[in-house]
Design a protein around this motif. Structure first.
Motif, PDB file in Angstrom:
ATOM      1  N   MET A   1      -5.132   5.010  -1.489  1.00 60.83           N
ATOM      2  CA  MET A   1      -6.401   4.311  -1.669  1.00 60.83           C
ATOM      3  C   MET A   1      -7.590   5.234  -1.382  1.00 60.83           C
ATOM      4  SD  MET A   1      -7.519   1.541  -2.769  1.00 60.83           S
ATOM      5  CE  MET A   1      -6.057   0.497  -2.726  1.00 60.83           C
ATOM      6  N   ALA A   2      -7.453   6.108  -0.381  1.00 68.73           N
ATOM      7  CA  ALA A   2      -8.542   7.030  -0.056  1.00 68.73           C
ATOM      8  C   ALA A   2      -8.805   7.995  -1.200  1.00 68.73           C
ATOM      9  CB  ALA A   2      -8.211   7.796   1.225  1.00 68.73           C
TER      10      ALA A   2
ATOM     11  N   LEU B   1      -7.422   4.187  -8.771  1.00 70.05           N
ATOM     12  CA  LEU B   1      -7.342   3.024  -7.893  1.00 70.05           C
ATOM     13  C   LEU B   1      -6.245   2.073  -8.360  1.00 70.05           C
ATOM     14  CD1 LEU B   1     -11.103   2.227  -7.197  1.00 70.05           C
ATOM     15  CD2 LEU B   1      -9.389   3.055  -5.590  1.00 70.05           C
ATOM     16  N   ALA B   2      -6.095   1.958  -9.687  1.00 70.95           N
ATOM     17  CA  ALA B   2      -5.012   1.116 -10.195  1.00 70.95           C
ATOM     18  C   ALA B   2      -3.651   1.701  -9.804  1.00 70.95           C
ATOM     19  CB  ALA B   2      -5.124   0.988 -11.708  1.00 70.95           C
TER      20      ALA B   2
ATOM     21  N   LEU C   1       1.107   1.517  -6.106  1.00 70.34           N
ATOM     22  CA  LEU C   1       1.827   2.072  -4.950  1.00 70.34           C
ATOM     23  C   LEU C   1       1.848   1.062  -3.803  1.00 70.34           C
ATOM     24  CD1 LEU C   1       3.190   4.411  -3.479  1.00 70.34           C
ATOM     25  CD2 LEU C   1       0.909   5.240  -2.827  1.00 70.34           C
ATOM     26  N   ILE C   2       0.724   0.396  -3.584  1.00 69.99           N
ATOM     27  CA  ILE C   2       0.675  -0.618  -2.524  1.00 69.99           C
ATOM     28  C   ILE C   2       1.682  -1.730  -2.805  1.00 69.99           C
ATOM     29  CG2 ILE C   2      -0.763  -2.465  -1.572  1.00 69.99           C
ATOM     30  CD1 ILE C   2      -3.128  -0.583  -1.726  1.00 69.99           C
ATOM     31  N   MET C   3       1.748  -2.158  -4.060  1.00 74.27           N
ATOM     32  CA  MET C   3       2.687  -3.224  -4.411  1.00 74.27           C
ATOM     33  C   MET C   3       4.128  -2.792  -4.134  1.00 74.27           C
ATOM     34  SD  MET C   3       3.177  -5.165  -8.060  1.00 74.27           S
ATOM     35  CE  MET C   3       3.746  -3.673  -8.869  1.00 74.27           C
TER      36      MET C   3
ATOM     37  N   PRO D   1       4.558   3.573  10.319  1.00 75.49           N
ATOM     38  CA  PRO D   1       3.445   4.524  10.120  1.00 75.49           C
ATOM     39  C   PRO D   1       3.531   5.287   8.798  1.00 75.49           C
ATOM     40  CG  PRO D   1       4.975   5.313  11.805  1.00 75.49           C
ATOM     41  CD  PRO D   1       5.368   3.891  11.510  1.00 75.49           C
ATOM     42  N   THR D   2       4.744   5.671   8.368  1.00 72.61           N
ATOM     43  CA  THR D   2       4.858   6.423   7.110  1.00 72.61           C
ATOM     44  C   THR D   2       4.392   5.575   5.930  1.00 72.61           C
ATOM     45  OG1 THR D   2       6.734   7.634   8.021  1.00 72.61           O
ATOM     46  CG2 THR D   2       6.440   7.699   5.633  1.00 72.61           C
ATOM     47  N   ARG D   3       4.854   4.350   5.876  1.00 79.57           N
ATOM     48  CA  ARG D   3       4.439   3.447   4.805  1.00 79.57           C
ATOM     49  C   ARG D   3       2.920   3.243   4.821  1.00 79.57           C
ATOM     50  NH1 ARG D   3       3.598  -2.052   5.004  1.00 79.57           N
ATOM     51  NH2 ARG D   3       4.471  -2.197   7.096  1.00 79.57           N
ATOM     52  N   THR D   4       2.396   3.025   5.991  1.00 79.10           N
ATOM     53  CA  THR D   4       0.952   2.803   6.107  1.00 79.10           C
ATOM     54  C   THR D   4       0.163   4.036   5.680  1.00 79.10           C
ATOM     55  OG1 THR D   4       1.351   1.287   7.935  1.00 79.10           O
ATOM     56  CG2 THR D   4      -0.873   2.177   7.711  1.00 79.10           C
TER      57      THR D   4
END
Length: 401
Positions: free
Chosen positions: A28-29, A286-287, A292-294, A18-21
């Protein structure tokens, strides 16, 4: 593995950490919300400025004295003196069939007093044609009467705010006010109209143009406002204005004619470019969210080595594992984008309540672009973690277990 199975797998992986998500969704939001809010502010500024100029009237042409030219060369043999625009020039324009109304304008400031009360305000000299051109409305009485614009009369029309300041709730029609050194009889009160291109139409007094020229001792006009008969007649009206004034000014093109459509088109282009610029700057976030997602997905691959090793041990191909991780990135990006849209909608709603005069609204292209860029960013920055997971050796991945 069916698409529904892929979605379930990505959902379980997201809820398992959950923390990662939460970090990925938050990043992103924020990115999507920034793009939409800044685009809405730019769109609101564009609508506000265009609305201000549209409130001036329809099918308008504005004639200004002087013209744009390059100076500094050798002096002419015969000196050229810039000509002022006069009431006669304005009256001559009515000969064109492409022109419906002509309103010469003379503007100045003067004290307006009634008994012991006095207020410094804008004095607008014009004719009866100003009423339809500016789409004014009367609260009481009538506007300036039609007649010879060269002849002034001692009548005036007060703006709504000026009437309240000088008379309060008492009747003002028929009363006499002093403007500068002259006395004028009040024949009408304008309805409340508000600001229009920097001029508060509620805090003005309108007098005949000849009376204004006498009041300010200035025979020159500030500008001439013209309404063409229809939209198709604007170009013919512009050509007629230039031709008639040139004939009256001994062949000199010493005026500038601005059409309302040209002004609106210019502002539309400026604010469209401004909106795209601020949206592009916001898209940088967004970039950052994609990076961060990567990073988070790379950590997830390390944490889920055993899970990936088990999938490969039971015969799951590398392409399927890549698809699973890419699907997880895409799903998280889409959910983050939806949260960003909700945040932006709430922020725009609050701003609209705080500043009701500002027409803030998110353009549809900004909504689609924000979601599209968010999804694309998630997929692009999800490629590296997905490929790393697909290349894991199942023996080494399960060795510690």
């Amino acid at each position: 593995m069916k698409p529904l199975d892929i979605i379930r797998f990505a959902g379980r992986a997201a809820t398992g950490y959950p923390t990662r998500t939460l970090l990925m969704l938050l990043a992103m939001a924020i990115g999507v919300g920034s793009v939409v809010i800044l685009s809405a502010l730019g769109e609101g500024a564009r609508r506000y400025v265009i609305g201000e100029f549209s409130a001036l009237g329809t099918n308008l042409l504005i004639v200004l004295p002087g013209r744009s030219e390059t100076v500094g060369g050798p002096p002419p043999l015969l000196g050229i003196t810039p000509r002022d625009m006069t009431i006669g020039d304005a009256a001559a324009l009515t000969a064109s069939s492409a022109i419906r109304y002509v309103a010469p304008i003379s503007v100045g400031a003067a004290p307006v007093s009634y008994r012991a009360l006095e207020r410094e305000t804008t004095v607008l000299g014009s004719t009866a044609d100003l009423f339809p051109i500016r789409q004014l409305e009367m609260a009481q009485g009538r506007f300036l009467p039609p007649g010879d614009p060269e002849r002034g009369s001692a009548v005036c029309v007060l703006g709504h705010k000026l009437k309240q300041e000088l008379f309060g709730s008492a009747p003002a029609l028929g009363e006499t006010v002093r403007i500068g050194d002259y006395r004028y009889r009040i024949i009408g009160i304008l309805s409340q109209k508000g600001q229009s291109v920097g001029l508060d139409m509620s805090d003005i007094v309108v007098v005949p143009v000849a009376s204004a020229q006498t009041l300010f001792n200035n025979p020159a006009l500030f500008r001439i406002m013209i309404e063409a008969r229809d939209r198709d007649a604007i170009s013919r009206a512009r050509e007629a204005v230039i031709r008639i004034i040139r004939d009256r000014h001994e062949g000199e093109d010493d005026i500038t004619v601005i059409t309302q459509d040209a002004v609106l088109a210019t502002f539309d282009r400026i604010f469209a470019a401004l909106t795209l610029t601020v949206a592009g700057i916001a898209a940088i976030s967004l970039a950052v969210a994609g990076i961060l997602i990567m990073n988070v997905m790379l950590i997830a691959v390390s944490q889920r080595k055993a899970e990936v090793g088990l999938l490969k041990a039971i015969g799951t191909p590398a392409g399927r594992i890549t698809t699973l991780f890419m699907a997880e990135s895409a799903i998280l990006s889409l959910i983050g984008a939806v949260l960003g849209l909700l945040i932006a909608t709430l922020a725009i709603w609050i701003l609209a309540r705080i500043f009701p005069q500002f027409p803030i609204a998110a353009p549809l292209w900004a909504l689609a672009a924000a979601v599209g860029v968010a999804l694309g960013t998630g997929l692009i920055f999800g490629v590296l973690p997905a490929r790393r997971a697909a290349r894991l050796d199942p023996v080494q991945a399960l060795a510690r277990r």
